[in-house]
Design a protein around this motif. Structure first.
Motif, PDB file in Angstrom:
ATOM      1  N   ASP A   1      59.788  75.144   5.719  1.00 21.06           N
ATOM      2  CA  ASP A   1      59.234  76.455   6.059  1.00 21.06           C
ATOM      3  C   ASP A   1      57.725  76.328   6.208  1.00 21.06           C
ATOM      4  OD1 ASP A   1      59.072  79.217   6.536  1.00 21.06           O
ATOM      5  OD2 ASP A   1      58.615  79.604   4.432  1.00 21.06           O
ATOM      6  N   HIS A   2      57.285  76.233   7.442  1.00 26.78           N
ATOM      7  CA  HIS A   2      55.853  76.180   7.750  1.00 26.78           C
ATOM      8  C   HIS A   2      55.573  77.241   8.815  1.00 26.78           C
ATOM      9  CE1 HIS A   2      55.201  72.575   5.351  1.00 26.78           C
ATOM     10  NE2 HIS A   2      56.289  72.058   5.913  1.00 26.78           N
ATOM     11  N   PRO A   3      55.349  78.492   8.429  1.00 28.47           N
ATOM     12  CA  PRO A   3      55.202  79.582   9.402  1.00 28.47           C
ATOM     13  C   PRO A   3      54.029  79.425  10.354  1.00 28.47           C
ATOM     14  CG  PRO A   3      55.573  80.433   7.176  1.00 28.47           C
ATOM     15  CD  PRO A   3      55.296  78.979   7.039  1.00 28.47           C
ATOM     16  N   TYR A   4      53.074  78.587   9.982  1.00 29.18           N
ATOM     17  CA  TYR A   4      51.890  78.379  10.818  1.00 29.18           C
ATOM     18  C   TYR A   4      52.108  77.273  11.841  1.00 29.18           C
ATOM     19  CZ  TYR A   4      51.874  75.541   6.622  1.00 29.18           C
ATOM     20  OH  TYR A   4      52.285  74.764   5.571  1.00 29.18           O
ATOM     21  N   GLN A   5      53.249  76.631  11.791  1.00 25.40           N
ATOM     22  CA  GLN A   5      53.530  75.502  12.684  1.00 25.40           C
ATOM     23  C   GLN A   5      54.177  76.015  13.982  1.00 25.40           C
ATOM     24  OE1 GLN A   5      53.611  72.818  14.645  1.00 25.40           O
ATOM     25  NE2 GLN A   5      53.351  71.620  12.738  1.00 25.40           N
ATOM     26  N   PRO A   6      53.474  75.994  15.106  1.00 25.77           N
ATOM     27  CA  PRO A   6      54.045  76.552  16.344  1.00 25.77           C
ATOM     28  C   PRO A   6      55.208  75.750  16.902  1.00 25.77           C
ATOM     29  CG  PRO A   6      51.965  75.457  16.800  1.00 25.77           C
ATOM     30  CD  PRO A   6      52.101  75.494  15.304  1.00 25.77           C
ATOM     31  N   GLY A   7      55.383  74.540  16.447  1.00 25.01           N
ATOM     32  CA  GLY A   7      56.491  73.733  16.933  1.00 25.01           C
ATOM     33  C   GLY A   7      57.788  73.962  16.165  1.00 25.01           C
ATOM     34  N   TYR A   8      57.758  74.873  15.162  1.00 28.23           N
ATOM     35  CA  TYR A   8      58.939  75.116  14.338  1.00 28.23           C
ATOM     36  C   TYR A   8      59.491  76.514  14.586  1.00 28.23           C
ATOM     37  CZ  TYR A   8      58.008  70.964  11.440  1.00 28.23           C
ATOM     38  OH  TYR A   8      57.815  69.686  10.997  1.00 28.23           O
ATOM     39  N   LEU A   9      60.780  76.646  14.442  1.00 24.94           N
ATOM     40  CA  LEU A   9      61.411  77.959  14.388  1.00 24.94           C
ATOM     41  C   LEU A   9      61.019  78.645  13.078  1.00 24.94           C
ATOM     42  CD1 LEU A   9      64.987  76.811  15.438  1.00 24.94           C
ATOM     43  CD2 LEU A   9      63.484  78.240  16.839  1.00 24.94           C
ATOM     44  N   ASP A  10      61.020  79.970  13.094  1.00 31.24           N
ATOM     45  CA  ASP A  10      60.821  80.680  11.828  1.00 31.24           C
ATOM     46  C   ASP A  10      62.022  80.397  10.933  1.00 31.24           C
ATOM     47  OD1 ASP A  10      59.711  82.840  10.016  1.00 31.24           O
ATOM     48  OD2 ASP A  10      61.703  83.653  10.474  1.00 31.24           O
ATOM     49  N   THR A  11      61.741  79.918   9.750  1.00 34.96           N
ATOM     50  CA  THR A  11      62.808  79.438   8.873  1.00 34.96           C
ATOM     51  C   THR A  11      63.761  80.544   8.460  1.00 34.96           C
ATOM     52  OG1 THR A  11      61.472  77.606   8.066  1.00 34.96           O
ATOM     53  CG2 THR A  11      63.283  78.329   6.653  1.00 34.96           C
ATOM     54  N   TRP A  12      63.245  81.735   8.150  1.00 35.68           N
ATOM     55  CA  TRP A  12      64.156  82.778   7.686  1.00 35.68           C
ATOM     56  C   TRP A  12      65.079  83.248   8.812  1.00 35.68           C
ATOM     57  CZ3 TRP A  12      65.337  83.174   2.941  1.00 35.68           C
ATOM     58  CH2 TRP A  12      66.230  84.165   2.570  1.00 35.68           C
ATOM     59  N   THR A  13      64.553  83.322  10.009  1.00 37.91           N
ATOM     60  CA  THR A  13      65.395  83.671  11.149  1.00 37.91           C
ATOM     61  C   THR A  13      66.467  82.609  11.360  1.00 37.91           C
ATOM     62  OG1 THR A  13      63.512  84.764  12.188  1.00 37.91           O
ATOM     63  CG2 THR A  13      65.387  84.256  13.601  1.00 37.91           C
ATOM     64  N   LEU A  14      66.072  81.349  11.227  1.00 32.97           N
ATOM     65  CA  LEU A  14      67.021  80.247  11.378  1.00 32.97           C
ATOM     66  C   LEU A  14      68.094  80.294  10.301  1.00 32.97           C
ATOM     67  CD1 LEU A  14      67.927  77.589  12.677  1.00 32.97           C
ATOM     68  CD2 LEU A  14      66.217  76.406  11.273  1.00 32.97           C
ATOM     69  N   LEU A  15      67.703  80.558   9.062  1.00 32.04           N
ATOM     70  CA  LEU A  15      68.682  80.649   7.985  1.00 32.04           C
ATOM     71  C   LEU A  15      69.708  81.743   8.271  1.00 32.04           C
ATOM     72  CD1 LEU A  15      66.365  80.251   4.868  1.00 32.04           C
ATOM     73  CD2 LEU A  15      68.228  78.716   5.496  1.00 32.04           C
ATOM     74  N   SER A  16      69.238  82.870   8.792  1.00 29.56           N
ATOM     75  CA  SER A  16      70.152  83.972   9.104  1.00 29.56           C
ATOM     76  C   SER A  16      71.136  83.564  10.195  1.00 29.56           C
ATOM     77  CB  SER A  16      69.357  85.209   9.533  1.00 29.56           C
ATOM     78  OG  SER A  16      68.464  85.616   8.513  1.00 29.56           O
ATOM     79  N   TRP A  17      70.631  82.883  11.210  1.00 28.98           N
ATOM     80  CA  TRP A  17      71.486  82.449  12.312  1.00 28.98           C
ATOM     81  C   TRP A  17      72.526  81.438  11.819  1.00 28.98           C
ATOM     82  CZ3 TRP A  17      71.636  84.401  17.180  1.00 28.98           C
ATOM     83  CH2 TRP A  17      72.360  83.690  18.148  1.00 28.98           C
ATOM     84  N   VAL A  18      72.073  80.500  10.995  1.00 22.67           N
ATOM     85  CA  VAL A  18      72.978  79.470  10.487  1.00 22.67           C
ATOM     86  C   VAL A  18      74.015  80.081   9.553  1.00 22.67           C
ATOM     87  CG1 VAL A  18      73.114  77.402   9.041  1.00 22.67           C
ATOM     88  CG2 VAL A  18      71.351  77.580  10.805  1.00 22.67           C
ATOM     89  N   ALA A  19      73.609  81.083   8.773  1.00 25.43           N
ATOM     90  CA  ALA A  19      74.569  81.743   7.884  1.00 25.43           C
ATOM     91  C   ALA A  19      75.728  82.332   8.679  1.00 25.43           C
ATOM     92  CB  ALA A  19      73.877  82.834   7.067  1.00 25.43           C
TER      93      ALA A  19
END
Length: 774
Positions: free
Chosen positions: A43-61
């Motif tokens: 979870d690195h919200p400042y990293q533009p090369g990453y997906l937002d982790t919480w959004t990703l967790l929701s999708w994966v759930a």
């Protein structure tokens, strides 16, 4: 350091890169398919090369079914704790209890500050994390009275509303390396999550020492804290076959119980799950069997009564209740046991209405665990209650100081023979979930009037549902049941095997054993016509008589439920009728519904074609006990003047807060009285009255004047020997006592409505002959 005795878990650590956003999701799905227990993301919200982790967790759930999910670790400085708490709880509820919370105090402060976060020193970051944990747990504690107020230096809440509570006891793991953070873990956290590579094996042991010392100072048992470890591929040497051997000392000497492979290579993830995890589990199990842990005698090594999931702090141990030998709890039940002092206790102690304070709740997940739980409970000197996991108003699914066996996790729904409309349903399922599962097959089971009602309690007591007049009672269509008996045996009861038990289960099942699953014949039902009418029923007696006559004269496809309650204006009484037409013939339904408009002044009306499943939608409410309801039931043939005049008088005298009528004629009365232990097959209506607490004594005297001959036990608030003769006619009760003498001679299941066993006599079988059950 010793082995902390936790069960081993294995997971993956996936990069949430956004160049190929579907890749991270597919790796998560692969992790589940390969058999891993946990999937985590950076979870690195400042990293533009990453997906937002919480959004990703929701999708994966939404894409997975079994695997647990977590951030590794969530960046606290850019996520407000109170909002994060609600995000975690919401996703945990939506995913069925599969979310964990890994937290980090923060790093890369230039990037955090650039995103609007507050720059903190290392010491400040630790203090902020400590405050954030208090906020998060305070929001989760929806059972605590009052709003949440916390005054912190970095995080404060001033009157925040609590809730929702997560679906399970979400652990908080901290990623940490420095002494201050490690001491915080020992004081407050549930787990430590470093990475092998940033930390060397020697650092793990040193960190454990700091954590354990801080835990003891805080009055905690160090074994409350799970030790997790991110394993970088570069940290493991040589061929895969040797990886388990390299990780074994970390498990046995440093207490690491969760190993997470940090890799985006699908082959590495699959190999870790299929080869490394089984090998390491086998090696750890063998070592534990061969070596006596240094913890023996205090809460013992893995494999004993207080293993792994059952580690409790000194404060929790002090909350244990007399009469229960907690140390004798079988190892197989340790992970499903909840005791007073455990954080999950408030969520399992009570029923929907009645607050309880049991000494032990065993949340069994298999029939075998139920059998072990029954055997254990029989050896204790405390009451035993059985809970199917759902909504109920009688209060008999909890107790004070005793043991509760909760089968809510045994909740599968399976169509096993579509041609015969035969469905297998776990006793812990809730009827709303059953309805949703059967809807795609065009099937339905008439099952009460609320989606959170539990299958086990209703299907063994009766089952007065929205389709009752066309379908009958729920138990009329039970074709078989799997039952755990008082002696721990697991048996099948049907028309051929244990037929006497099968007869008794359908109406008095709570006295005979613990049903873990049913085979039920469903009905061909898709859409139904559902109507609601609200009438001014101030002329209560006249309204009730007309309502009763109309329902009795209606076609069998119509089932009506009525709720009468005081209006807001002085002396007014309101009546809400819910009508279900068991089919999609709207013209026929309208013809049957129109007469309801003539019963009295109509304040509201609506009707619609809807799937049956929409009528009993699941709510998954948390059961924390409400103000106790004092009520009584009655089964009557007609709503005649004796009934209606008495009820009207109770409303006029302020003695009743709610009065309900369920229509139970039609198909309910097609079943012969001696075919099941539910023998009342002449009545058309089931009554339920909730008495005013302030006028309860007067209300009790008034209700007794009705002198009812038959009752429905599920709507009675208190066990009473005198009620048994009204619940079961003499021949039925005599037969039940004989059958109980065969299957429960020791009267283990006596904390329902008490049916005393007749021991040493033969049970009467369905055909009237004698059948001594084995």
């Amino acid at each position: 350091m010793p082995d902390y005795g936790h069960d081993l878990r294995f997971g993956s650590f996936i990069t949430p890169q956004n160049q190929q956003p579907e890749l991270a999701v597919e790796l998560a799905v692969l992790s589940e398919q390969a058999g891993l227990d946990l999937v985590t993301f950076q979870d690195h919200p400042y990293q533009p090369g990453y997906l937002d982790t919480w959004t990703l967790l929701s999708w994966v759930a939404a894409r997975t079914e079994r695997v647990h999910l977590s951030g590794n670790v969530i960046n606290l400085p850019l996520r407000l704790p109170a909002v994060l708490a609600r995000s975690v709880a919401s996703l945990d509820l939506l995913s069925g209890g599969r979310i964990e919370l890994g937290l980090g105090a923060g790093a890369f402060w230039d990037a955090v500050e650039a995103m609007g976060g507050r720059r903190l020193t290392p010491g400040q970051a630790v203090e902020a994390l400590s405050e954030a944990m208090d906020v998060i747990r305070g929001v989760w504690d929806a059972g605590e009275r009052g709003v949440l107020k916390l005054d912190g230096t970095y995080y404060s809440v001033h009157g925040a509303k609590r809730g929702p509570s997560p679906a399970h006891d979400v652990p908080i793991w901290l990623g940490a390396y420095k002494p201050r953070m490690l001491r915080l873990i020992g004081t407050k956290a549930d787990g430590w999550l470093p990475s092998l590579g940033y930390a060397q094996p020697a650092d793990i042991g040193a960190g454990n020492k700091i954590i354990d010392e801080a835990a003891v100072e805080a009055g905690r048992d160090p074994r409350e804290i799970r030790r997790l470890l991110n394993v970088m591929g570069s940290a493991l040497r040589g061929p895969v076959a040797g990886w388990a051997e390299q990780l074994l000392p970390l498990a046995l000497e440093d207490g690491v119980s969760t190993f997470i492979i940090a890799s985006d290579d699908p082959r590495a993830i699959h190999t870790f799950a299929q080869e490394v995890a089984p090998a390491l589990r086998a090696s750890v199990a063998a070592a534990r069997d061969a070596t006596t842990s240094a913890l023996t005698g205090t809460a013992t090594r893995a494999g004993s009564g207080a293993a792994a999931g059952a580690v409790r702090s000194p404060r929790a141990l002090a909350a244990r209740r007399p009469g229960i030998d907690y140390d004798a709890l079988p190892a197989s039940l340790a992970g499903v046991a909840v005791e007073p002092g455990d954080r999950a206790y408030d969520s399992v102690r009570s029923s929907y209405v009645w607050a309880g304070s049991p000494g032990l709740v065993l949340r069994a997940t298999t029939p075998e665990q139920v059998a072990e739980a029954v055997t254990f409970a029989c050896a204790q000197d405390v009451p035993l209650a059985v809970r199917s996991g759902g909504h109920g108003i009688s209060g008999r699914s909890t107790n004070d100081g005793g043991i509760v066996i909760d089968v809510g996790a045994i909740d599968g729904v399976e169509v096993i023979d579509r041609a015969r409309r035969l469905v297998r349903v776990g006793a812990g399922a809730r009827w709303g979930d059953v309805a949703q599962a059967l809807a795609p097959h065009g099937l339905a089971i008439s099952s009460g009037d609320y989606g959170d009602v539990g299958v086990g309690g209703l299907a063994t007591a009766g089952g007065q549902g929205f389709l009752a007049r066309s379908y009958g009672l729920t138990l009329d269509h039970v074709r078989a049941a799997e039952v755990v008996l008082a002696d721990g045996r697991i048996v099948r009861a049907d028309a051929d095997e244990h037929p006497d038990l099968f007869w008794a289960l359908r109406g008095a099942g709570g006295n005979m054993g613990v049903v873990t699953s049913f085979e039920i014949e469903a009905a061909e039902v898709g859409d139904v016509v559902f109507a609601v009418f609200v009438h001014d029923a101030t002329d209560t007696a006249a309204f009730l008589e007309k309502w009763g006559r109309l329902v009795e004269a209606s076609p069998r496809k119509l089932t009506a439920f009525l709720t009468v309650f005081p209006g807001q204006a002085d002396a007014t009484v309101l009546a809400q009728t819910i009508v279900t037409w068991a089919g999609d013939d709207t013209d026929a339904a309208v013809t049957a519904l129109e007469p309801f408009l003539e019963l009295g002044p109509v304040l509201q009306q609506q009707a619609q074609l809807a799937p049956y499943a929409a009528l009993v939608a699941p709510h998954h409410n948390r059961h924390r006990g409400q103000p106790r309801l004092y009520g009584h039931s009655a089964l009557v043939e007609h709503l005649d003047s004796a009934v209606t005049t008495l009820v009207a008088g109770m409303f006029a005298g302020g003695e009743v807060t709610m009065f309900q009528v369920r229509s139970v004629g039609g198909a309910v009365n097609d079943t012969a009285p001696d075919a099941t232990a539910y023998a009342h097959r002449t009545q058309n209506f089931s009554l339920n009255v909730v008495l005013s607490t302030s006028r309860r004594a007067a209300a009790e005297r008034t209700w007794q004047r009705l002198d009812v001959a038959a009752i429905y036990l599920s709507f009675e608030s208190y066990p009473d020997d005198a009620l048994l003769a009204k619940a079961f006619p003499p021949r039925t009760l005599d037969r039940l006592r004989r059958i109980k003498g065969v299957y429960d001679p020791g009267n283990v299941f006596r904390h329902n409505f008490p049916i005393s066993p007749v021991v040493g006599q033969q049970a009467i079988s369905d055909d009237g002959s004698h059948d001594q059950a084995s």
